[in-house]
Motif scaffolding. Structure first.
Motif, mmCIF file in Angstrom:
data_model
loop_
_atom_site.group_PDB
_atom_site.id
_atom_site.type_symbol
_atom_site.label_atom_id
_atom_site.label_comp_id
_atom_site.label_asym_id
_atom_site.label_seq_id
_atom_site.Cartn_x
_atom_site.Cartn_y
_atom_site.Cartn_z
ATOM 1 N N LEU A 151 0.807 -1.214 0.000
ATOM 2 C CA LEU A 151 0.000 0.000 0.000
ATOM 3 C C LEU A 151 0.842 1.267 0.000
ATOM 4 C CD1 LEU A 151 -2.860 -1.049 2.439
ATOM 5 C CD2 LEU A 151 -3.033 -0.683 -0.027
ATOM 6 N N ARG A 152 2.148 1.132 0.186
ATOM 7 C CA ARG A 152 3.036 2.284 0.076
ATOM 8 C C ARG A 152 3.436 2.528 -1.371
ATOM 9 N NH1 ARG A 152 7.240 0.060 4.467
ATOM 10 N NH2 ARG A 152 6.806 -1.766 3.147
ATOM 11 N N GLU A 153 3.085 1.588 -2.244
ATOM 12 C CA GLU A 153 3.414 1.707 -3.663
ATOM 13 C C GLU A 153 2.179 2.135 -4.450
ATOM 14 O OE1 GLU A 153 4.977 -2.146 -4.537
ATOM 15 O OE2 GLU A 153 6.754 -1.872 -3.272
ATOM 16 N N ASP A 154 2.230 2.021 -5.782
ATOM 17 C CA ASP A 154 1.130 2.474 -6.630
ATOM 18 C C ASP A 154 0.046 1.400 -6.694
ATOM 19 O OD1 ASP A 154 -0.491 3.744 -8.445
ATOM 20 O OD2 ASP A 154 0.814 3.405 -10.172
ATOM 21 N N TRP A 155 -0.651 1.209 -5.573
ATOM 22 C CA TRP A 155 -1.677 0.177 -5.532
ATOM 23 C C TRP A 155 -2.888 0.500 -6.405
ATOM 24 C CZ3 TRP A 155 -6.416 1.624 -3.807
ATOM 25 C CH2 TRP A 155 -6.496 2.744 -2.962
ATOM 26 N N PRO A 156 -3.265 1.792 -6.635
ATOM 27 C CA PRO A 156 -4.405 2.018 -7.525
ATOM 28 C C PRO A 156 -4.189 1.460 -8.933
ATOM 29 C CG PRO A 156 -3.991 3.984 -6.212
ATOM 30 C CD PRO A 156 -2.820 3.063 -6.003
ATOM 31 N N SER A 157 -2.964 1.548 -9.449
ATOM 32 C CA SER A 157 -2.692 0.987 -10.779
ATOM 33 C C SER A 157 -2.816 -0.531 -10.762
ATOM 34 C CB SER A 157 -1.293 1.395 -11.255
ATOM 35 O OG SER A 157 -1.232 2.794 -11.489
ATOM 36 N N ALA A 158 -2.292 -1.152 -9.700
ATOM 37 C CA ALA A 158 -2.403 -2.611 -9.588
ATOM 38 C C ALA A 158 -3.862 -3.034 -9.462
ATOM 39 C CB ALA A 158 -1.601 -3.098 -8.382
ATOM 40 N N LEU A 159 -4.649 -2.252 -8.740
ATOM 41 C CA LEU A 159 -6.070 -2.560 -8.580
ATOM 42 C C LEU A 159 -6.799 -2.423 -9.917
ATOM 43 C CD1 LEU A 159 -8.275 -3.248 -6.474
ATOM 44 C CD2 LEU A 159 -8.589 -0.785 -6.143
ATOM 45 N N ALA A 160 -6.461 -1.389 -10.672
ATOM 46 C CA ALA A 160 -7.080 -1.201 -11.985
ATOM 47 C C ALA A 160 -6.722 -2.345 -12.930
ATOM 48 C CB ALA A 160 -6.647 0.136 -12.576
ATOM 49 N N GLU A 161 -5.473 -2.769 -12.884
ATOM 50 C CA GLU A 161 -5.045 -3.885 -13.737
ATOM 51 C C GLU A 161 -5.774 -5.175 -13.370
ATOM 52 O OE1 GLU A 161 -0.830 -4.177 -13.422
ATOM 53 O OE2 GLU A 161 -0.464 -2.223 -14.370
ATOM 54 N N ALA A 162 -6.191 -5.290 -12.104
ATOM 55 C CA ALA A 162 -6.909 -6.482 -11.653
ATOM 56 C C ALA A 162 -8.387 -6.444 -12.026
ATOM 57 C CB ALA A 162 -6.764 -6.632 -10.146
#
Length: 283
Positions: A151-162
């Motif tokens: 969660l300290r990283e770019d989690w919104p991008s990872a969530l969008a990719e999922a």
């Protein structure tokens, strides 16, 4: 202990999720349980917190602290269960659990058809969890998608990719998470959640009540969950969340415990207000 357990042992902040699972397992055994979590004991046992594990030292002050923390976990679990049911009843079909840990809501709750539940956490706890779920042959009651990212990283991008769709309403849950994050990280997390939240989105948060670190953390053992607490709620959480674009309600553990038929027997503490259980709506 199995070979698989020897390879994967909880450590750091995520290890606290195993302790939470132990509390949920004990609650599930009660005749008047506020919820039932059939996977909680399996998570606790796999993490070394099973029935045969050594009990903590029998110190009265420590016992009271542990009992208070356990009750808070039970109450917050019930509170967020209810919030999720209300959100899906309103038509929300995307659920995001931030710092999901050993959360088993995908398996233990009834979900409307079409619900997609994203569990966001680092790879280590998600892998540990997956090993237990395989052994238990657990079957999710909704579309469950794990997102391995810090969660300290770019989690919104990872969530969008999922597959998360920010144009559709989402119900966000951050349970037992924010107290482990410094203030700037909490602000960033809220800003990122807001950027991914369409109108009609919901949010459930648990916050560390003012003074809770002083009350519980002063004598905390190094490496314990309490020793890793670093932040508390703002003086006015409703106004704070309004600044992030949310219409929020604030509830104390004592209020909710009484409403659930589990009144707190300890005397009120000055630090208990305002409330540490938050429900919020994105207008």
């Amino acid at each position: 202990m199995t070979e698989e357990q020897e390879r994967v042992q909880p450590s750091g902040v995520w290890a606290t999720a195993v302790g939470v699972a132990k509390v949920r397992a004990r609650e599930s055994e009660r005749a008047d349980a506020l919820f039932r979590d059939p996977l909680a004991q399996a998570f606790a046992t796999a993490g070394g917190r099973g029935p045969s594990s050594s009990p903590p030292p029998d110190d009265e002050a420590d016992r009271r602290r542990r009992a208070g923390l356990a009750l808070s976990i039970v109450i917050r679990t019930k509170f967020l269960d209810d919030l999720l049911r209300q959100a899906t009843a309103s038509g929300v079909r995307q659920v995001v659990l931030l710092g999901a840990g050993m959360d088993s809501r995908a398996f233990r709750m009834d979900w409307p058809e079409g619900t997609r539940l994203f569990e966001v956490d680092t790879a280590e706890p998600l892998d540990f969890k997956a090993s237990v779920l395989r052994r238990e042959r657990a079957v999710a009651r909704c579309e469950r998608i794990t997102v391995a990212v810090d969660l300290r990283e770019d989690w919104p991008s990872a969530l969008a990719e999922a597959g998360h769709d920010p144009t559709e309403p989402t119900v966000w849950i951050a349970e037992g998470l924010l107290i482990y994050l410094p203030e700037d990280a909490v602000e960033l997390l809220l800003a990122r959640i807001g950027a991914q939240s369409a109108a009609g989105s919901r949010m459930g948060l648990t916050l560390g009540s003012r003074g809770v670190i002083e009350r519980f953390g002063v004598d905390a053992a190094p490496g314990s969950a309490v020793s890793m607490w670093v932040s508390e709620m703002p003086d006015d959480p409703v106004s704070w969340l309004a600044g992030h674009g949310w219409e929020a309600g604030s509830h104390t553990l004592r209020e909710c415990a009484a409403a659930y038929g589990r009144p707190m027997t300890s005397p009120p503490q000055r630090a208990e207000g305002p409330g540490g259980l938050i429900s919020a709506l994105r207008p």
